[in-house]
Design a protein around this motif. Structure first.
Motif, short mmCIF file in Angstrom:
data_model
loop_
_atom_site.label_atom_id
_atom_site.label_comp_id
_atom_site.label_asym_id
_atom_site.label_seq_id
_atom_site.Cartn_x
_atom_site.Cartn_y
_atom_site.Cartn_z
N MET A 55 1.14 -0.65 7.38
CA MET A 55 0.34 -1.95 6.95
C MET A 55 -0.88 -1.67 5.83
N LYS A 56 -0.95 -2.75 5.17
CA LYS A 56 -1.63 -2.65 3.82
C LYS A 56 -3.14 -2.37 3.96
N MET A 57 -3.72 -1.37 3.43
CA MET A 57 -5.09 -1.18 3.48
C MET A 57 -5.86 -0.97 2.08
N THR A 58 -6.94 -1.31 1.82
CA THR A 58 -7.44 -1.00 0.57
C THR A 58 -9.15 -0.81 0.67
N LYS A 59 -9.39 0.21 -0.10
CA LYS A 59 -11.01 0.46 0.08
C LYS A 59 -11.37 0.44 -1.33
N VAL A 60 -12.85 0.02 -1.35
CA VAL A 60 -13.39 0.03 -2.88
C VAL A 60 -14.87 0.06 -2.67
N GLN A 61 -15.52 0.38 -3.72
CA GLN A 61 -17.09 0.62 -3.54
C GLN A 61 -17.82 -0.20 -4.68
N THR A 62 -18.77 -0.59 -4.57
CA THR A 62 -19.94 -0.89 -5.50
C THR A 62 -21.06 -0.36 -5.42
N GLY A 63 -21.89 -0.01 -6.37
CA GLY A 63 -23.25 0.40 -6.57
C GLY A 63 -24.43 -0.33 -6.44
#
Ligand code: PMV
Ligand code: MG
Length: 332
Positions: free
Chosen positions: A1-9
């Motif tokens: 299954m497709k999963m993505t993780k990103v961040q912002t500050g």
């Protein structure tokens, strides 16, 4: 299954606040490494969750989720698709920029907008540039009637120390109301975002007053006091500060920040509340320049220290004043 993780500050203003609300004025804004995280996974329907709230939402109207929903809508518009045509996903946002229910005031609404767009950009393999993220996030906030300069968005999208020269938001809002998103994005909005690499070693500190302030209300309170003279003088100091950061001229950085601080002090008594006066006064006798940051009235102040022993002393003084150190980092 497709999963993505990103961040912002987060972000904090170093110089140019209030003036930057006027198109063509410049502000210097620093990214803050306190992060929000988004995880996107394939799902049977669109499901939005944020740890700010104890329930999840769909795309049906929900006041708490309005900003996240508007960001999803912007991305769908950008892709030329309806919400129902999007490959459905669950979006989970964590990392409240607050403690004990009190916000830090480092840009959570700007951060959540950029974060949602960045997360979907990754999930749909769009590879959006920082500049396009800035435009899409600004588009979203302008559509919602945000009254800010979008300097916070510039800093958060670039995740760097930036000099942001503001654009005519009224003009862009008219475009948004009358033209399709592709046309609006293709136009030159006439802002400038320049990443600044300081040429001297110094330390950057963030002091939290623990007194929440609402920028939107502060802007409405202060804006009528903004004069041509305030704008001209602030711009002069901001440009001096920018050049001094780039050339590594400590004394010029200090005097420029002192001058913008004085300009803010005389702009409105609502900006330098007692805690922020204390935060600034704590610089006395140290190789440090401190000031309020952003709208003032609470939230955070910043300091730049040119001596590591003085940094320690400043932190102790702040502690004794009930000002909490949120971030300490080398500026270059
Ligand atoms: O208080 P902050 O960090 O949201 O900064 C507000 C800065 C203002 O210039 C007063 C408003 C703006 O959006 O530029
Ligand atoms: Mg603020």
């Amino acid at each position: 299954m497709k999963m993505t993780k990103v961040q912002t500050g987060g972000k904090l203003y170093i110089a140019g606040e209030y003036a930057v609300l006027t198109p063509g004025q410049t502000a210097i804004i620093k990214n803050i490494p306190i992060h929000m995280t988004a995880v996107v996974k394939e799902n049977s329907t669109i499901k939005l969750s944020s740890d700010m709230f104890d329930y999840s939402a769909t795309m049906s109207e929900d006041k708490n989720y309005a900003l996240i929903q508007a960001s999803v809508q912007t991305l769908a518009d950008y892709l030329g698709k309806s919400i129902d045509e999007l490959v459905p996903f669950s979006l989970e946002i964590t990392g409240k920029m607050e403690r004990d229910g009190k916000k830090f005031g480092i840009g959570s609404s700007g951060s959540v907008t950029v974060l949602t767009l960045k997360a979907l950009s990754a999930f749909y393999d769009l590879n959006l540039s920082a500049d396009l993220l800035f435009k899409l996030a600004s588009y979203t906030l302008l559509k919602l009637g945000d009254n800010g300069s979008m300097g916070d968005i510039a800093c958060i999208a670039y995740d760097d120390l930036v000099a942001f020269t503001s654009f005519d938001r009224q003009k862009v809002s008219t475009w948004i109301a009358t033209e399709d998103i592709k046309t609006v994005l293709a136009k030159d909005w006439e802002y400038q975002i320049e990443v600044i690499k300081p040429a001297l070693s110094c330390e950057f500190l963030v002091g939290w007053t623990k007194q929440p302030s609402i920028s939107k209300d502060m802007i409405n309170l202060v804006k009528s006091a903004i004069s041509e003279e305030f704008l001209t003088e602030t711009e002069q100091q901001v440009q001096t500060c920018k050049k001094a950061l780039l050339s590594g001229d400590k004394e010029k950085i200090k005097s420029a920040l002192q001058n913008v601080s004085d300009l803010l002090l005389s702009l409105s008594s609502a900006i330098y509340i007692d805690k922020l006066k204390d935060l600034k006064a704590a610089e006395e006798g140290l190789d440090v320049i401190a000031k309020s940051s952003g709208s003032g009235g609470g939230d955070c102040g910043i300091a730049i220290s040119f001596d590591s022993n003085d940094t320690k002393e400043l932190i102790t003084r702040w502690q004794n004043l009930g000002i909490e150190l949120l971030d300490l980092e080398k500026l270059s």
